[in-house]
Design a protein around this motif. Structure first.
Motif, PDB file in Angstrom:
ATOM      1  N   HIS A  91       0.841  -1.189   0.000  1.00 61.38           N
ATOM      2  CA  HIS A  91       0.000   0.000   0.000  1.00 61.38           C
ATOM      3  C   HIS A  91       0.875   1.237   0.000  1.00 61.38           C
ATOM      4  O   HIS A  91       2.051   1.185   0.334  1.00 61.38           O
ATOM      5  N   GLY A  92       0.263   2.346  -0.390  1.00 59.73           N
ATOM      6  CA  GLY A  92       0.971   3.615  -0.370  1.00 59.73           C
ATOM      7  C   GLY A  92       0.577   4.426   0.848  1.00 59.73           C
ATOM      8  O   GLY A  92      -0.179   3.962   1.702  1.00 59.73           O
ATOM      9  N   HIS A  93       1.118   5.607   0.933  1.00 59.73           N
ATOM     10  CA  HIS A  93       0.757   6.477   2.042  1.00 59.73           C
ATOM     11  C   HIS A  93       0.353   7.851   1.534  1.00 59.73           C
ATOM     12  O   HIS A  93       0.955   8.381   0.613  1.00 59.73           O
ATOM     13  N   ILE A  94      -0.637   8.388   2.199  1.00 61.96           N
ATOM     14  CA  ILE A  94      -1.021   9.769   1.952  1.00 61.96           C
ATOM     15  C   ILE A  94      -0.485  10.591   3.117  1.00 61.96           C
ATOM     16  O   ILE A  94      -0.757  10.267   4.272  1.00 61.96           O
ATOM     17  N   TYR A  95       0.293  11.582   2.806  1.00 58.22           N
ATOM     18  CA  TYR A  95       0.807  12.441   3.857  1.00 58.22           C
ATOM     19  C   TYR A  95       0.095  13.782   3.779  1.00 58.22           C
ATOM     20  O   TYR A  95       0.105  14.440   2.739  1.00 58.22           O
ATOM     21  N   CYS A  96      -0.539  14.155   4.871  1.00 59.52           N
ATOM     22  CA  CYS A  96      -1.260  15.430   4.900  1.00 59.52           C
ATOM     23  C   CYS A  96      -0.363  16.492   5.518  1.00 59.52           C
ATOM     24  O   CYS A  96      -0.013  16.411   6.692  1.00 59.52           O
ATOM     25  N   THR A  97      -0.001  17.478   4.720  1.00 56.26           N
ATOM     26  CA  THR A  97       0.915  18.516   5.191  1.00 56.26           C
ATOM     27  C   THR A  97       0.220  19.431   6.198  1.00 56.26           C
ATOM     28  O   THR A  97       0.875  20.181   6.910  1.00 56.26           O
ATOM     29  N   ASN A  98      -1.067  19.330   6.231  1.00 60.88           N
ATOM     30  CA  ASN A  98      -1.864  20.155   7.117  1.00 60.88           C
ATOM     31  C   ASN A  98      -1.884  19.566   8.530  1.00 60.88           C
ATOM     32  O   ASN A  98      -1.481  20.214   9.494  1.00 60.88           O
ATOM     33  N   THR A  99      -2.295  18.319   8.631  1.00 59.85           N
ATOM     34  CA  THR A  99      -2.429  17.694   9.948  1.00 59.85           C
ATOM     35  C   THR A  99      -1.234  16.814  10.307  1.00 59.85           C
ATOM     36  O   THR A  99      -1.182  16.269  11.404  1.00 59.85           O
ATOM     37  N   LYS A 100      -0.302  16.633   9.369  1.00 61.86           N
ATOM     38  CA  LYS A 100       0.873  15.760   9.547  1.00 61.86           C
ATOM     39  C   LYS A 100       0.503  14.293   9.689  1.00 61.86           C
ATOM     40  O   LYS A 100       1.317  13.483  10.128  1.00 61.86           O
ATOM     41  N   GLU A 101      -0.733  13.956   9.367  1.00 57.71           N
ATOM     42  CA  GLU A 101      -1.124  12.556   9.412  1.00 57.71           C
ATOM     43  C   GLU A 101      -0.496  11.763   8.272  1.00 57.71           C
ATOM     44  O   GLU A 101      -0.274  12.296   7.195  1.00 57.71           O
ATOM     45  N   ILE A 102      -0.305  10.485   8.535  1.00 56.34           N
ATOM     46  CA  ILE A 102       0.056   9.559   7.472  1.00 56.34           C
ATOM     47  C   ILE A 102      -1.076   8.554   7.369  1.00 56.34           C
ATOM     48  O   ILE A 102      -1.394   7.872   8.342  1.00 56.34           O
ATOM     49  N   ILE A 103      -1.700   8.503   6.227  1.00 58.64           N
ATOM     50  CA  ILE A 103      -2.890   7.681   6.059  1.00 58.64           C
ATOM     51  C   ILE A 103      -2.592   6.599   5.035  1.00 58.64           C
ATOM     52  O   ILE A 103      -2.034   6.886   3.973  1.00 58.64           O
ATOM     53  N   ASP A 104      -2.953   5.374   5.355  1.00 70.22           N
ATOM     54  CA  ASP A 104      -2.731   4.295   4.396  1.00 70.22           C
ATOM     55  C   ASP A 104      -3.586   4.490   3.159  1.00 70.22           C
ATOM     56  O   ASP A 104      -4.745   4.896   3.244  1.00 70.22           O
ATOM     57  N   TYR A 105      -2.988   4.187   2.029  1.00 67.94           N
ATOM     58  CA  TYR A 105      -3.740   4.241   0.777  1.00 67.94           C
ATOM     59  C   TYR A 105      -3.593   2.898   0.088  1.00 67.94           C
ATOM     60  O   TYR A 105      -2.569   2.595  -0.509  1.00 67.94           O
ATOM     61  N   THR A 106      -4.614   2.088   0.220  1.00 71.83           N
ATOM     62  CA  THR A 106      -4.567   0.746  -0.353  1.00 71.83           C
ATOM     63  C   THR A 106      -5.364   0.734  -1.640  1.00 71.83           C
ATOM     64  O   THR A 106      -6.543   1.066  -1.647  1.00 71.83           O
ATOM     65  N   ASP A 107      -4.705   0.383  -2.715  1.00 70.08           N
ATOM     66  CA  ASP A 107      -5.317   0.469  -4.037  1.00 70.08           C
ATOM     67  C   ASP A 107      -4.666  -0.592  -4.923  1.00 70.08           C
ATOM     68  O   ASP A 107      -3.654  -0.348  -5.576  1.00 70.08           O
ATOM     69  N   PRO A 108      -5.263  -1.782  -4.924  1.00 71.17           N
ATOM     70  CA  PRO A 108      -4.663  -2.905  -5.648  1.00 71.17           C
ATOM     71  C   PRO A 108      -4.427  -2.604  -7.123  1.00 71.17           C
ATOM     72  O   PRO A 108      -3.424  -3.049  -7.693  1.00 71.17           O
TER      73      PRO A 108
END
Lengths: 151, 151
Positions: A91-108
């Motif tokens: 999976h990839g990661h989404i990094y939000c520059t606003n909240t500094k969150e790292i969110i999983d991005y699963t997209d087969p």
DNA sequence: ATCCATGCAAATGTTTTGCACAGCT
DNA sequence: AGCTGTGCAAAACATTTGCATGGAT
């Protein structure tokens, strides 16, 4: 708990050639629990120390390093601390520059697209272990979720 | 030097809404020089302090942060220090777990493939700024270059 | 019994901060 | 003058290390 028992964890640790000590087991367990948070060593330690007051921060650091070395766990791009992620499906990661969150991005579909692309590439002097996609951007509303649809 | 003059640098800094102070200019210049090394704040500071003994490490940190904030520079995945990269054409990074190097991977075909894929995606509550591909693996021979060919 | 992992605490390394001063408009 | 950026040094934070002890096989 998501259906991963201690027996499973023990097996995964042994499978990569490490001794299944209690500390390694509970640290791995903690990584599974905190999976969405991509925790730092400190965060793992905090989660653990209530139930296991004996555990030491140094051990958490050392253990996480050995997990990465053994390819049981991955490091992820982060905001100046080391963050870790259990090695599940690609999976990839989404990094939000606003909240500094790292969110999983699963997209087969995307994973396949990229994997196929690299299958046709020949690396010399390089043993390719993993390809992942990083998405960087910012949430408009920090309190809301991101959703994605195909056009 | 690669044909980027101080006038160009000044213009790029002003373009993103920052004042073009001498420190900002020489730090940006240093990032261009060290581009292949994906330098840390400390490394930028080291390169600078011979020619500019007055510069302070704190300023380098603050300036790099403001560059990232202003989208002039990007942060890259690294081995626990913050590393920076000037925002040139889109490219991915190869991270060698063996030597800890971060090597640019510029591949317009891949960039197009991925960009096109995301063009057809609709993000809600998210302003997509950048997509990049991370390649992780290890050099067989640490002293040799990696080379890539299509099959 | 042996060997490796752990806990502890000190050392090191990295980043952030506050504040007084300098520089630009 | 009024703003913002800078330098300095201390503080805060994050990671690593060495070594004595404990635990797994």
């Amino acid at each position: 708990m998501a259906g991963t028992t201690r027996t499973d964890i023990r097996a995964r640790i042994v499978a990569v050639g490490l001794k299944a000590t209690l500390q390694r087991i509970i640290i791995f367990e903690s990584l599974l629990n905190l999976h969405d948070a991509h925790p730092t060593a400190e965060e793992v330690f905090q989660q653990l120390k209530t139930a296991h007051p004996g555990i030491s921060l140094g051990t958490v650091y050392k253990t996480l390093d050995s997990f990465v070395e053994a390819n049981l766990v991955k490091r992820v791009l982060s905001d100046s601390k080391r963050r870790f992620d259990v090695n599940e499906q690609p999976h990839g990661h989404i990094y939000c520059t606003n909240t500094k969150e790292i969110i999983d991005y699963t997209d087969p579909e995307l994973e396949k697209l990229v994997a196929d692309y690299f299958k046709a590439k020949n690396f010399r002097n390089f043993n390719l272990q993993q390809v992942s996609v990083q998405i960087i951007g910012s949430k408009s509303d920090p309190n809301e979720q991101i959703s994605i649809s195909s056009i």
